[in-house]
Design an enzyme around this catalytic site. Sequence first.
Site, mmCIF file in Angstrom:
data_model
loop_
_atom_site.group_PDB
_atom_site.id
_atom_site.type_symbol
_atom_site.label_atom_id
_atom_site.label_comp_id
_atom_site.label_asym_id
_atom_site.label_seq_id
_atom_site.Cartn_x
_atom_site.Cartn_y
_atom_site.Cartn_z
ATOM 1 N N ARG A 1 0.811 -1.236 0.000
ATOM 2 C CA ARG A 1 0.000 0.000 0.000
ATOM 3 C C ARG A 1 0.830 1.265 0.000
ATOM 4 O O ARG A 1 0.361 2.331 0.385
ATOM 5 C CB ARG A 1 -0.975 0.018 1.174
ATOM 6 C CG ARG A 1 -1.973 -1.113 1.108
ATOM 7 C CD ARG A 1 -3.232 -0.790 1.875
ATOM 8 N NE ARG A 1 -4.173 -1.874 1.697
ATOM 9 C CZ ARG A 1 -4.160 -2.994 2.421
ATOM 10 N NH1 ARG A 1 -3.275 -3.148 3.398
ATOM 11 N NH2 ARG A 1 -5.044 -3.930 2.170
ATOM 12 N N LYS B 1 3.247 11.686 -11.012
ATOM 13 C CA LYS B 1 2.391 10.823 -11.835
ATOM 14 C C LYS B 1 3.159 9.553 -12.155
ATOM 15 O O LYS B 1 4.310 9.599 -12.594
ATOM 16 C CB LYS B 1 2.023 11.526 -13.145
ATOM 17 C CG LYS B 1 0.860 12.475 -13.018
ATOM 18 C CD LYS B 1 0.339 12.843 -14.401
ATOM 19 C CE LYS B 1 -0.767 13.853 -14.316
ATOM 20 N NZ LYS B 1 -1.259 14.232 -15.653
ATOM 21 N N GLU C 1 -4.467 17.487 -10.650
ATOM 22 C CA GLU C 1 -5.156 17.887 -11.874
ATOM 23 C C GLU C 1 -6.643 18.095 -11.645
ATOM 24 O O GLU C 1 -7.483 17.609 -12.386
ATOM 25 C CB GLU C 1 -4.930 16.807 -12.944
ATOM 26 C CG GLU C 1 -4.843 17.364 -14.353
ATOM 27 C CD GLU C 1 -4.189 16.390 -15.330
ATOM 28 O OE1 GLU C 1 -3.047 15.998 -15.094
ATOM 29 O OE2 GLU C 1 -4.859 16.022 -16.298
ATOM 30 N N ARG D 1 -3.022 21.975 -13.786
ATOM 31 C CA ARG D 1 -2.017 20.972 -14.142
ATOM 32 C C ARG D 1 -2.214 20.486 -15.575
ATOM 33 O O ARG D 1 -1.255 20.103 -16.250
ATOM 34 C CB ARG D 1 -2.053 19.796 -13.149
ATOM 35 C CG ARG D 1 -0.931 18.817 -13.402
ATOM 36 C CD ARG D 1 -0.629 17.859 -12.281
ATOM 37 N NE ARG D 1 0.462 16.982 -12.737
ATOM 38 C CZ ARG D 1 1.206 16.237 -11.965
ATOM 39 N NH1 ARG D 1 1.009 16.201 -10.674
ATOM 40 N NH2 ARG D 1 2.165 15.483 -12.481
ATOM 41 N N ASN E 1 -0.211 19.376 -20.365
ATOM 42 C CA ASN E 1 -0.528 18.487 -21.478
ATOM 43 C C ASN E 1 -0.469 19.180 -22.834
ATOM 44 O O ASN E 1 -0.882 18.611 -23.841
ATOM 45 C CB ASN E 1 -1.916 17.884 -21.290
ATOM 46 C CG ASN E 1 -1.853 16.638 -20.445
ATOM 47 O OD1 ASN E 1 -1.133 15.703 -20.782
ATOM 48 N ND2 ASN E 1 -2.579 16.626 -19.345
ATOM 49 N N HIS F 1 0.121 17.267 -25.978
ATOM 50 C CA HIS F 1 0.049 15.844 -25.636
ATOM 51 C C HIS F 1 -1.185 15.124 -26.176
ATOM 52 O O HIS F 1 -1.136 13.919 -26.383
ATOM 53 C CB HIS F 1 0.145 15.650 -24.118
ATOM 54 C CG HIS F 1 1.553 15.732 -23.617
ATOM 55 N ND1 HIS F 1 2.315 16.885 -23.710
ATOM 56 C CD2 HIS F 1 2.362 14.811 -23.028
ATOM 57 C CE1 HIS F 1 3.515 16.652 -23.184
ATOM 58 N NE2 HIS F 1 3.574 15.411 -22.763
ATOM 59 N N HIS G 1 -0.165 12.093 -28.089
ATOM 60 C CA HIS G 1 -0.536 10.726 -27.686
ATOM 61 C C HIS G 1 -1.281 10.013 -28.810
ATOM 62 O O HIS G 1 -1.115 8.810 -29.002
ATOM 63 C CB HIS G 1 -1.401 10.759 -26.422
ATOM 64 C CG HIS G 1 -0.621 11.007 -25.168
ATOM 65 N ND1 HIS G 1 -1.177 11.566 -24.049
ATOM 66 C CD2 HIS G 1 0.680 10.772 -24.855
ATOM 67 C CE1 HIS G 1 -0.249 11.669 -23.097
ATOM 68 N NE2 HIS G 1 0.869 11.199 -23.566
ATOM 69 N N HIS H 1 8.189 9.653 -27.561
ATOM 70 C CA HIS H 1 7.204 10.485 -26.877
ATOM 71 C C HIS H 1 7.489 11.980 -27.094
ATOM 72 O O HIS H 1 6.619 12.741 -27.497
ATOM 73 C CB HIS H 1 7.183 10.155 -25.378
ATOM 74 C CG HIS H 1 6.304 11.050 -24.584
ATOM 75 N ND1 HIS H 1 4.929 10.960 -24.617
ATOM 76 C CD2 HIS H 1 6.593 12.094 -23.758
ATOM 77 C CE1 HIS H 1 4.418 11.904 -23.840
ATOM 78 N NE2 HIS H 1 5.410 12.602 -23.295
HETATM 79 N N1 LIG Z 1 5.099 10.664 -15.166
HETATM 80 C C1 LIG Z 1 5.117 11.749 -15.916
HETATM 81 O O1 LIG Z 1 4.732 12.817 -15.450
HETATM 82 C C2 LIG Z 1 5.636 11.667 -17.303
HETATM 83 C C3 LIG Z 1 5.899 12.845 -18.007
HETATM 84 C C4 LIG Z 1 6.460 12.729 -19.279
HETATM 85 C C5 LIG Z 1 6.731 11.487 -19.816
HETATM 86 N N2 LIG Z 1 6.453 10.373 -19.114
HETATM 87 C C6 LIG Z 1 6.745 9.045 -19.665
HETATM 88 O O2 LIG Z 1 8.162 8.934 -19.830
HETATM 89 C C7 LIG Z 1 8.411 7.939 -20.810
HETATM 90 C C8 LIG Z 1 9.526 8.398 -21.718
HETATM 91 O O3 LIG Z 1 10.675 8.603 -20.950
HETATM 92 P P1 LIG Z 1 12.111 8.683 -21.645
HETATM 93 O O4 LIG Z 1 12.045 9.538 -22.829
HETATM 94 O O5 LIG Z 1 13.063 8.999 -20.561
HETATM 95 O O6 LIG Z 1 12.316 7.221 -22.225
HETATM 96 P P2 LIG Z 1 13.058 5.897 -21.698
HETATM 97 O O7 LIG Z 1 12.944 5.721 -20.255
HETATM 98 O O8 LIG Z 1 12.580 4.806 -22.583
HETATM 99 O O9 LIG Z 1 14.594 6.195 -22.050
HETATM 100 C C9 LIG Z 1 14.985 6.350 -23.403
HETATM 101 C C10 LIG Z 1 16.175 5.454 -23.750
HETATM 102 O O10 LIG Z 1 17.364 6.013 -23.207
HETATM 103 C C11 LIG Z 1 18.098 5.031 -22.474
HETATM 104 N N3 LIG Z 1 18.831 5.778 -21.454
HETATM 105 C C12 LIG Z 1 18.357 6.276 -20.294
HETATM 106 N N4 LIG Z 1 19.291 7.022 -19.694
HETATM 107 C C13 LIG Z 1 20.392 6.990 -20.480
HETATM 108 C C14 LIG Z 1 21.673 7.584 -20.401
HETATM 109 N N5 LIG Z 1 22.005 8.427 -19.416
HETATM 110 N N6 LIG Z 1 22.566 7.337 -21.389
HETATM 111 C C15 LIG Z 1 22.226 6.523 -22.422
HETATM 112 N N7 LIG Z 1 21.022 5.960 -22.570
HETATM 113 C C16 LIG Z 1 20.111 6.185 -21.601
HETATM 114 C C17 LIG Z 1 17.051 4.081 -21.998
HETATM 115 O O11 LIG Z 1 17.596 2.819 -21.727
HETATM 116 C C18 LIG Z 1 16.088 4.054 -23.175
HETATM 117 O O12 LIG Z 1 16.548 3.153 -24.151
HETATM 118 C C19 LIG Z 1 7.101 7.709 -21.523
HETATM 119 O O13 LIG Z 1 6.594 6.462 -21.143
HETATM 120 C C20 LIG Z 1 6.194 8.805 -21.019
HETATM 121 O O14 LIG Z 1 4.838 8.428 -20.977
HETATM 122 C C21 LIG Z 1 5.911 10.442 -17.873
HETATM 123 ZN ZN LIG Z 2 5.280 14.370 -22.105
#
Ligand SMILES: NC(=O)c1ccc[n+]([C@@H]2O[C@H](COP(=O)([O-])OP(=O)(O)OC[C@H]3O[C@@H](n4cnc5c(N)ncnc54)[C@H](O)[C@@H]3O)[C@@H](O)[C@H]2O)c1
Ligand SMILES: [Zn+2]
Length: 370
Positions: A124, A146, A240, A245, A249, A252, A256, A270
């Site tokens: 939890r 999030k 949100e 908040r 987006n 987005h 999306h 993304h």
């Molecule tokens: N929670 C939120 O508020 C929020 C906001 C925006 C995006 N997101 C989510 O984030 C995700 C995208 O995140 P991302 O773009 O970081 O992608 P990711 O986590 O897939 O990382 C991208 C790539 O980079 C590699 N990598 C990571 N750090 C590295 C480094 N220092 N050097 C070399 N390679 C490295 C990873 O292994 C991966 O292959 C999506 O799923 C999206 O929905 C969430």
């Molecule tokens: Zn985003």
Amino acid sequence: VPQTALKVDLEGNAYDILIGPGLLAEGGARLAPVLPSKKICVVTDETVAKTYLLPFMKSLEASGFSACPPVILPPGEGTKSFEKLQYITDKLLSYRLDRKSALVALGGGVVGDITGFAASIVLRGMNFVQVPTTLLAQVDSSVGGKTGINTAQGKNLVGSFHQPKIVLIDTGTLKTLPPREMKAGYAEILKYALIDRPDFFGWLDASAAALLAGDAAALSHAIRESCAAKAAIVAADEREEKDLRALLNLGHTFGHALEGIGGYDGRLLHGEAVGIGMKMAFDFSALLGLCPPADAARISAHLEKIGLMAKPPFPVAAKDMLDRMRGDKKNANGKLTLILAKGIGKSFIAKDVDENRLMDYLKGVPWNST
Ligand SMILES: NC(=O)c1ccc[n+]([C@@H]2O[C@H](COP(=O)([O-])OP(=O)(O)OC[C@H]3O[C@@H](n4cnc5c(N)ncnc54)[C@H](O)[C@@H]3O)[C@@H](O)[C@H]2O)c1
Ligand SMILES: [Zn+2]
């Protein structure tokens, strides 16, 4: 470049964001004061593990943490699944962690989102720490609480709000990040400027090239500005609920939809989808007469200058796009809600967007296949 700190000011949940080079190696010392227990488990992906897991684990050990064997996931969006969530929760329970123990997400947004979700449901709710290693995670996903995974119906449709105890942003980790990932993360930085920081847009227009080339001072400034922008919005509207908040987006809903059409297979990241989506939001705003066409044109020119993708690398049908946009979480009572703009830095939440006009716009987008 010195390290700096910011606060996310949430009642009962306030936490620090530390930004600067070298923080990974100081991880243990930084976490110790904010965690109630020395029991800890690190979740990461295979790519990040290769370079950053060992130094981080060593820093934990040096500060007296007792770390479980790390949970290492395959890299990529496909990891944000129920299957991998169960894999993580099974591991954590087998390690006999307790609620006071902490779960650390070491990696990009994928690792951060699924690890945060696991931390929110195991026993939890366990303590959670973000150590983001992609530019996107450092400026966006690691701050704000999030968490979530994807399902067949779309992205991030199952998840929770679960704030971290601290966010450690080691800007040195960006040295190994591929240029394409840097640009994708940059799109989220640009987002804050376009929402309500026109001066920041001016700075970015002048500094984006240096930033993307890895200039440490430019990166630190942009990350700090982005985290401050996000922290301010999150502090004012954590869940949100207050029509605030949702501004985060911007780009987005379009983005999306594009990601969904592409099938999350790596052709469109993304951040790339968000870049195209922000351009679409401004072009559509201009078409509606809300935004000066010159502002929309400045954004297109900026994206072109820095080499962010201007259109998806696969065919998109207007109707498919509209169907997916209808399924967005922001929509209420069957009415389409979008983040639109009255200009650069003047974004707003538009409820009850006219679907016919949106369809007209989508049909008119040159790369649309219908
Ligand atoms: N929670 C939120 O508020 C929020 C906001 C925006 C995006 N997101 C989510 O984030 C995700 C995208 O995140 P991302 O773009 O970081 O992608 P990711 O986590 O897939 O990382 C991208 C790539 O980079 C590699 N990598 C990571 N750090 C590295 C480094 N220092 N050097 C070399 N390679 C490295 C990873 O292994 C991966 O292959 C999506 O799923 C999206 O929905 C969430
Ligand atoms: Zn985003």
